[in-house]
Design a protein around this motif. Structure first.
Motif, PDB file in Angstrom:
ATOM      1  N   SER A 426       5.419  10.606  40.907  1.00 27.95           N
ATOM      2  CA  SER A 426       5.962  10.794  42.249  1.00 27.95           C
ATOM      3  C   SER A 426       5.055  10.205  43.324  1.00 27.95           C
ATOM      4  O   SER A 426       5.517   9.491  44.225  1.00 27.95           O
ATOM      5  N   ASP A 427       3.756  10.491  43.233  1.00 26.07           N
ATOM      6  CA  ASP A 427       2.822   9.985  44.240  1.00 26.07           C
ATOM      7  C   ASP A 427       2.807   8.456  44.252  1.00 26.07           C
ATOM      8  O   ASP A 427       2.794   7.832  45.312  1.00 26.07           O
ATOM      9  N   MET A 428       2.840   7.850  43.065  1.00 22.77           N
ATOM     10  CA  MET A 428       2.820   6.396  42.969  1.00 22.77           C
ATOM     11  C   MET A 428       4.109   5.806  43.530  1.00 22.77           C
ATOM     12  O   MET A 428       4.090   4.767  44.188  1.00 22.77           O
ATOM     13  N   ARG A 429       5.233   6.466  43.300  1.00 24.11           N
ATOM     14  CA  ARG A 429       6.509   5.976  43.837  1.00 24.11           C
ATOM     15  C   ARG A 429       6.471   5.968  45.363  1.00 24.11           C
ATOM     16  O   ARG A 429       6.933   5.024  45.995  1.00 24.11           O
ATOM     17  N   ASP A 430       5.925   7.025  45.945  1.00 26.36           N
ATOM     18  CA  ASP A 430       5.847   7.110  47.408  1.00 26.36           C
ATOM     19  C   ASP A 430       4.967   6.001  47.975  1.00 26.36           C
ATOM     20  O   ASP A 430       5.290   5.393  49.003  1.00 26.36           O
ATOM     21  N   ARG A 431       3.840   5.743  47.310  1.00 24.18           N
ATOM     22  CA  ARG A 431       2.941   4.682  47.775  1.00 24.18           C
ATOM     23  C   ARG A 431       3.617   3.317  47.687  1.00 24.18           C
ATOM     24  O   ARG A 431       3.504   2.489  48.601  1.00 24.18           O
ATOM     25  N   CYS A 432       4.322   3.077  46.602  1.00 24.27           N
ATOM     26  CA  CYS A 432       5.008   1.800  46.430  1.00 24.27           C
ATOM     27  C   CYS A 432       6.158   1.647  47.426  1.00 24.27           C
ATOM     28  O   CYS A 432       6.413   0.552  47.940  1.00 24.27           O
ATOM     29  N   ALA A 433       6.852   2.741  47.704  1.00 25.85           N
ATOM     30  CA  ALA A 433       7.938   2.685  48.683  1.00 25.85           C
ATOM     31  C   ALA A 433       7.387   2.330  50.061  1.00 25.85           C
ATOM     32  O   ALA A 433       7.987   1.531  50.801  1.00 25.85           O
ATOM     33  N   ALA A 434       6.236   2.904  50.417  1.00 24.82           N
ATOM     34  CA  ALA A 434       5.610   2.590  51.707  1.00 24.82           C
ATOM     35  C   ALA A 434       5.239   1.113  51.782  1.00 24.82           C
ATOM     36  O   ALA A 434       5.389   0.465  52.822  1.00 24.82           O
ATOM     37  N   ILE A 435       4.761   0.566  50.664  1.00 18.05           N
ATOM     38  CA  ILE A 435       4.403  -0.853  50.609  1.00 18.05           C
ATOM     39  C   ILE A 435       5.642  -1.719  50.808  1.00 18.05           C
ATOM     40  O   ILE A 435       5.631  -2.691  51.576  1.00 18.05           O
ATOM     41  N   MET A 436       6.736  -1.374  50.125  1.00 20.62           N
ATOM     42  CA  MET A 436       7.950  -2.189  50.208  1.00 20.62           C
ATOM     43  C   MET A 436       8.589  -2.119  51.593  1.00 20.62           C
ATOM     44  O   MET A 436       9.208  -3.083  52.044  1.00 20.62           O
ATOM     45  N   LYS A 437       8.441  -1.006  52.295  1.00 22.55           N
ATOM     46  CA  LYS A 437       8.947  -0.925  53.665  1.00 22.55           C
ATOM     47  C   LYS A 437       8.193  -1.884  54.573  1.00 22.55           C
ATOM     48  O   LYS A 437       8.774  -2.536  55.439  1.00 22.55           O
ATOM     49  N   LYS A 438       6.880  -1.997  54.380  1.00 23.07           N
ATOM     50  CA  LYS A 438       6.079  -2.919  55.193  1.00 23.07           C
ATOM     51  C   LYS A 438       6.373  -4.381  54.862  1.00 23.07           C
ATOM     52  O   LYS A 438       6.144  -5.263  55.687  1.00 23.07           O
ATOM     53  N   ALA A 439       6.892  -4.627  53.662  1.00 22.48           N
ATOM     54  CA  ALA A 439       7.145  -6.003  53.228  1.00 22.48           C
ATOM     55  C   ALA A 439       8.374  -6.616  53.884  1.00 22.48           C
ATOM     56  O   ALA A 439       8.580  -7.831  53.783  1.00 22.48           O
ATOM     57  N   CYS A 440       9.197  -5.825  54.550  1.00 20.95           N
ATOM     58  CA  CYS A 440      10.422  -6.310  55.200  1.00 20.95           C
ATOM     59  C   CYS A 440      11.268  -7.077  54.196  1.00 20.95           C
ATOM     60  O   CYS A 440      11.568  -6.580  53.132  1.00 20.95           O
ATOM     61  N   ARG A 441      11.629  -8.325  54.501  1.00 22.93           N
ATOM     62  CA  ARG A 441      12.515  -9.069  53.601  1.00 22.93           C
ATOM     63  C   ARG A 441      11.803  -9.551  52.339  1.00 22.93           C
ATOM     64  O   ARG A 441      12.447 -10.075  51.436  1.00 22.93           O
ATOM     65  N   ASN A 442      10.483  -9.399  52.293  1.00 23.09           N
ATOM     66  CA  ASN A 442       9.752  -9.767  51.076  1.00 23.09           C
ATOM     67  C   ASN A 442       9.746  -8.621  50.063  1.00 23.09           C
ATOM     68  O   ASN A 442       9.042  -8.674  49.060  1.00 23.09           O
ATOM     69  N   GLN A 443      10.543  -7.580  50.325  1.00 19.39           N
ATOM     70  CA  GLN A 443      10.593  -6.429  49.421  1.00 19.39           C
ATOM     71  C   GLN A 443      10.998  -6.844  48.015  1.00 19.39           C
ATOM     72  O   GLN A 443      10.492  -6.302  47.030  1.00 19.39           O
ATOM     73  N   LYS A 444      11.892  -7.829  47.905  1.00 21.34           N
ATOM     74  CA  LYS A 444      12.344  -8.250  46.575  1.00 21.34           C
ATOM     75  C   LYS A 444      11.189  -8.793  45.751  1.00 21.34           C
ATOM     76  O   LYS A 444      11.104  -8.556  44.548  1.00 21.34           O
ATOM     77  N   GLU A 445      10.295  -9.548  46.408  1.00 26.45           N
ATOM     78  CA  GLU A 445       9.149 -10.118  45.691  1.00 26.45           C
ATOM     79  C   GLU A 445       8.219  -9.004  45.220  1.00 26.45           C
ATOM     80  O   GLU A 445       7.754  -9.005  44.080  1.00 26.45           O
ATOM     81  N   ILE A 446       7.965  -8.038  46.091  1.00 23.96           N
ATOM     82  CA  ILE A 446       7.106  -6.904  45.718  1.00 23.96           C
ATOM     83  C   ILE A 446       7.760  -6.095  44.607  1.00 23.96           C
ATOM     84  O   ILE A 446       7.118  -5.685  43.631  1.00 23.96           O
ATOM     85  N   GLY A 447       9.071  -5.867  44.741  1.00 22.31           N
ATOM     86  CA  GLY A 447       9.789  -5.098  43.727  1.00 22.31           C
ATOM     87  C   GLY A 447       9.770  -5.777  42.366  1.00 22.31           C
ATOM     88  O   GLY A 447       9.617  -5.115  41.331  1.00 22.31           O
ATOM     89  N   ALA A 448       9.897  -7.111  42.357  1.00 24.26           N
ATOM     90  CA  ALA A 448       9.870  -7.851  41.086  1.00 24.26           C
ATOM     91  C   ALA A 448       8.519  -7.708  40.409  1.00 24.26           C
ATOM     92  O   ALA A 448       8.430  -7.577  39.180  1.00 24.26           O
ATOM     93  N   PHE A 449       7.443  -7.719  41.185  1.00 26.58           N
ATOM     94  CA  PHE A 449       6.101  -7.552  40.627  1.00 26.58           C
ATOM     95  C   PHE A 449       5.925  -6.146  40.064  1.00 26.58           C
ATOM     96  O   PHE A 449       5.414  -5.960  38.951  1.00 26.58           O
ATOM     97  N   LEU A 450       6.353  -5.134  40.816  1.00 25.41           N
ATOM     98  CA  LEU A 450       6.198  -3.750  40.363  1.00 25.41           C
ATOM     99  C   LEU A 450       7.034  -3.467  39.112  1.00 25.41           C
ATOM    100  O   LEU A 450       6.617  -2.703  38.233  1.00 25.41           O
ATOM    101  N   ALA A 451       8.206  -4.086  39.029  1.00 22.85           N
ATOM    102  CA  ALA A 451       9.105  -3.805  37.910  1.00 22.85           C
ATOM    103  C   ALA A 451       8.707  -4.532  36.631  1.00 22.85           C
ATOM    104  O   ALA A 451       9.108  -4.135  35.528  1.00 22.85           O
ATOM    105  N   LYS A 452       7.917  -5.573  36.745  1.00 23.00           N
ATOM    106  CA  LYS A 452       7.549  -6.361  35.570  1.00 23.00           C
ATOM    107  C   LYS A 452       6.503  -5.617  34.756  1.00 23.00           C
ATOM    108  O   LYS A 452       5.429  -5.294  35.249  1.00 23.00           O
ATOM    109  N   PRO A 453       6.747  -5.333  33.484  1.00 22.30           N
ATOM    110  CA  PRO A 453       5.795  -4.552  32.683  1.00 22.30           C
ATOM    111  C   PRO A 453       4.468  -5.290  32.513  1.00 22.30           C
ATOM    112  O   PRO A 453       4.435  -6.518  32.340  1.00 22.30           O
TER     113      PRO A 453
END
Length: 893
Positions: A426-453
């Motif tokens: 849960s704590d890690m999800r919240d931190r990552c969500a905060a990061i993706m909000k700051k990324a604006c339209r670059n959220q997809k790039e951040i999300g792709a990195f986080l989702a890649k095992p």
């Protein structure tokens, strides 16, 4: 497309650029590709445009960006020249420099011209240039607004994609939009204000033979207006930049003074368009009285409690130079062959400033007091809109703001964030969500990195660690490729260093203000090839002696300021393959090499020099054991120290004591600088309270400055020069020059506007001060700074009683009476008049006119019968209530 005469001037620098790119590696291949483009692929006009771009671009652009990017600029430029909405109306030199050219400042480059053109071509159809400029600026306001960010300049597309930027980014964005339409545009900068601690950038556009100015993303119905118009009349220098190898093309009496820079571009001094000016002459001599040709003269103003350079000029054959500047104080320094001198010039006096060079430099070793005078406000640009124009502009701006907010509301994709962080704690999800909000339209790039095992190649926790090691702006344009390379290539050091050392100084890809690109795999491959060529293991040599990295970088990257612009930093690939790069490039690449080899390194936060972490003897043994076996305790930062690679260790220290009763703020009212390479360079002591302990320092010459900024913009300053010998410890007690109450008075014309009485009747400010001066205080509702000033007024209610007929509280809502602090003041002083205002554009314009921060409350303004602002303050400082009382009484006399 261009005349034969112009292309003859372009051809030689174009060929020189291709030579600089070299013949091997990716850079050499790119040079060959450009040759094919201009010879075989592009139309004649497009080929000319591409040659113009390569002839005038910094070498870092040539080696770092693909030829296809500049091909796109060339194709769009040729289209605008031939078929654009303003085709045939722009002279070729202005078109080449201010429409075709890809660079505005030191922003990252993106292919955006065709995109912006498509967004706006229908909106401006049938408009003349002036109408198109206004319409484009309204569109820019619907896409981006002001927000303070770090010093790296984001690309125009990044500003578009995140909907905000600082003034330098807003203006870069707006200039890029206008150039996309075929309208010549340039960024105009005040390097540093004289009357307050900041700087500013705005936009000039060429409209059918005339340059006009306006605030980027701050549209108004009229051009040649902006909140900064009054401020610019108080500037000592306003400049733009010219990058082409041919002259800019402005001729006549109003032609800007050309200031040859230390880099590849020229600064065009535009001060005459904004302020009353004079020609300040400087003469430089040696101690025997001989004129000194070729001396470097730096013109400086006091800003942020230190001297900041606004222009630099070399003396002529008679040891003299001239700067066109505003009417105020300049700190002028000169240096040549290790000798140095300085003087304080008052440009209002019209006399020549004489400087004597001395190898020993300033050594007064005692505090000396100086006064810096800021230029007075002048009506150099005073275009005024009608009430109808104001209302129309306000309505349109409100609509643009609404559109921008709607755009911003669509940036964050909750579903994408949940998918990318599935399975995390849960704590890690919240931190990552905060990061993706700051990324604006670059959220997809951040999300792709986080989702890649990670698949065991590196710890999963490093994903969040590397993202959190970046600056907020980095999140808007970082790529999966960069992030993944960092984690994969740093994996071998997981058991050697603790996270506190490994994450910021090995794993993190950010070094200085460079554009972040992949560098680790390239550096490893380059070191392997270079080692084979030299017959020695360079990586092993650097691991044994990290200083070897700095020596290697200086050997392999030649720094030539005339090949670069501003603070551009080439990538490791571009610099090492071409063998060229700025001094900043050398420093950043050195740190990148060390981090690639698992050696903690950074740019020193105080002086910016490359540093390497050196472990203690005990830590070195533990590190070697961990590296060899993968077992043992990870090494932490406190088990060693960072040491500079180029200089010896800081053996000296400076202990600062503050004068009692003063709240000391670094770069607020004091600073330190060290003499290096012919100038005093400020120490960047932002991050810690340097009054709390000794400051480690190199031996050498130092200068301490204190500054007491007055409301009229002038500064009462003190300076102390001293020298530190090897191993010396020095204590300094700061002294602040005291101001007299009369020094606090100002003289600014106030724009008249209406506020409302409690019965709803509108009343102009001028009507309220018709008989006597009045003190107006705009109050924040339930805000602590407002509470403080109300408490001070209540505590001094007997003194304020004699002034209450001239005292006006301005609130947004009648509910302010329910506020306990305000309620008791109004009860104790029933003669105070309570007024109401929307706290909108009128109040913002008033604050800016008084050189205060808009929206900062409480806002207190003392206005005399002539509608002149004679005292003003925004926010709260201890003693504000007493100061207001003194100055209101003074104004009555």
């Amino acid at each position: 497309m261009f005349t034969k005469e112009m292309m003859e001037k372009i051809e030689a620098p174009f060929r020189e650029q291709l030579k600089r790119m070299g013949t091997s590696g990716a850079c050499g291949a790119r040079a060959a590709q450009v040759e094919r483009m201009v010879g075989e692929i592009l139309s004649p006009g497009e080929a000319q445009a591409l040659k113009c771009l390569y002839a005038s671009m910094p070498v870092s652009d040539a080696v770092d960006y693909p030829a296809e990017l500049f091909e796109a600029f060339a194709r769009h430029g040729a289209f605008l020249w031939e078929k654009g909405p303003f085709a045939g109306r722009v002279p070729e030199r202005l078109f080449a420099g201010y429409v075709l050219h890809h660079r505005v400042n030191n922003e990252d480059l993106t292919g955006h011209r065709a995109f912006f053109y498509e967004q706006l071509k229908d909106r401006i159809a049938g408009m003349d240039m002036r109408q198109a400029v206004r319409e484009a600026n309204y569109w820019c306001a619907s896409q981006a607004t002001y927000r303070s960010t770090d010093d790296r300049t984001a690309s125009p597309m990044s500003v578009y994609d995140c909907a905000y930027g600082r003034c330098g980014e807003e203006s870069t964005f707006t200039v890029s939009v206008l150039r996309s339409l075929g309208i010549p545009a340039r960024q105009v900068y005040v390097p540093l204000w004289s009357h307050c601690d900041d700087n500013h950038a705005w936009v000039e556009a060429w409209c059918d033979g005339e340059w006009v100015f306006f605030g980027a993303c701050e549209p108004e119905e009229l051009l040649n207006r902006g909140w900064f118009a009054g401020a610019s009349s108080r500037a000592m220098l306003v400049h733009s930049r010219w990058l082409l190898p041919v002259e800019e093309g402005t001729e006549g009496v109003d032609a800007p003074q050309v200031l040859p820079g230390n880099d590849m571009c020229q600064a065009l001094n535009q001060i005459g368009r904004y302020a009353l000016t004079t020609e300040q002459e400087v003469a430089v001599y040696d101690r025997a009285g001989n004129p000194q040709p070729g001396a470097l003269v730096r013109f400086e103003v006091m800003n942020m409690a230190c001297y900041g350079e606004i222009a630099a000029v070399h003396t002529d054959g008679q040891g003299k130079c001239v700067l066109r500047t505003g009417l105020g104080s300049l700190h002028v320094t000169a240096s040549k062959d290790g000798a140095y001198g300085e003087a304080l010039a008052d440009t209002r006096q019209g006399s020549c400033c004489e400087i004597v060079l001395d190898a020993a430099g300033q050594q007064n070793d005692r505090w000396a007091e100086l006064t810096f005078t800021a230029p007075k406000d002048s009506a150099r640009n005073s275009v005024m809109p009608t009430d109808e124009e104001k209302a129309r502009g306000r309505k349109r701006l409100e609509e643009m703001n609404r559109l921008r907010r709607e755009k911003e509301s669509r940036f964050y994709d909750q579903a994408l964030a949940e998918e990318a962080t599935a399975g995390m704690e849960s704590d890690m999800r919240d931190r990552c969500a905060a990061i993706m909000k700051k990324a604006c339209r670059n959220q997809k790039e951040i999300g792709a990195f986080l989702a890649k095992p990670a698949d065991g190649a590196y710890p999963e926790r490093w994903k969040t660690a590397v993202l959190e090691s970046l600056r907020e702006k980095d999140l808007r344009d970082i790529t999966v490729e960069v992030l993944e390379e960092c984690c994969l290539e740093a994996a071998g050091w997981e058991s050697v260093y603790g996270d506190g050392l490994l994450v910021p100084y090995i794993l993190c890809p950010r070094v200085g203000n460079e554009m972040i690109r992949p560098f680790r795999r390239f550096i490893l491959g380059w070191l392997e090839q270079e080692s084979a060529r030299q017959g020695r293991d360079l990586s092993e040599e650097i691991r044994r002696n990290p200083v070897a990295a700095w020596e290697l970088v200086q050997e392999k990257i030649v720094s030539d300021k005339k090949e670069e612009y501003g603070n551009l930093i080439a990538s490791a690939r571009g610099a090492l393959e071409s063998g060229r790069g700025s001094r900043l490039t050398q420093e950043v690449v050195c740190v990148q090499i060390l981090r690639t080899l698992g050696i903690p390194a950074r740019l020193d936060p105080v002086e910016g020099v490359p540093e390497v972490w050196m472990p203690s003897g005990e830590a070195r043994s533990a590190k070697d054991a961990a590296a060899g076996s993968g077992q043992g305790e990870a090494v932490t930062e406190d088990m060693g120290v960072f040491v500079p690679l180029e200089r010896h260790e800081r053996t000296c220290s400076i202990l600062i004591h503050g004068q009692e009763g003063v709240e000391w703020n670094y770069f607020g009212n004091w600073s330190l600088a060290r003499f290096d390479d012919g100038a005093y360079r400020p120490l960047w002591l932002w991050e810690q309270d340097k009054l709390a302990g000794p400051i480690p320092a190199f031996p050498g010459r130092y200068r301490a400055l204190t500054a007491n900024r007055l409301p009229n913009g002038n500064i009462l300053a003190k300076e102390l020069y001293f020298r530190l010998e090897e191993g010396q410890q020095r204590e300094i007690r700061l002294e602040l020059a005291e101001a007299e109450p009369a020094d606090m008075l100002t003289d600014h014309a106030i724009p008249d506007f209406a506020i409302k009485r409690e019965d709803g009747e509108a009343c102009l400010l001028s009507a309220l001060v018709k008989e006597d001066s009045g003190l107006f205080i705009w109050l924040g509702e339930d805000e602590e700074p407002t509470e403080h000033i109300l408490n001070e007024i209540y505590e001094r209610r007997e003194a304020y009683a004699e002034l209450q007929g001239r005292l006006f509280f301005v609130a947004m809502r009648p509910e302010i009476r329910k506020n306990p602090a305000c309620g008791r003041v109004l009860e104790a002083l029933p003669g105070i008049t309570l007024m109401f205002d929307e706290f909108g554009a009128d109040m913002e314009a008033l604050a800016r006119r008084l050189y205060l921060e808009p929206g900062k409350l409480p806002l207190a303004v003392l206005i005399d019968r002539d509608m002149r602002g004679i005292y003003s303050v925004a926010g709260y400082n201890v003693g504000t209530g007493d100061m207001i009382l003194k100055l209101v009484r003074m104004s009555k006399t």
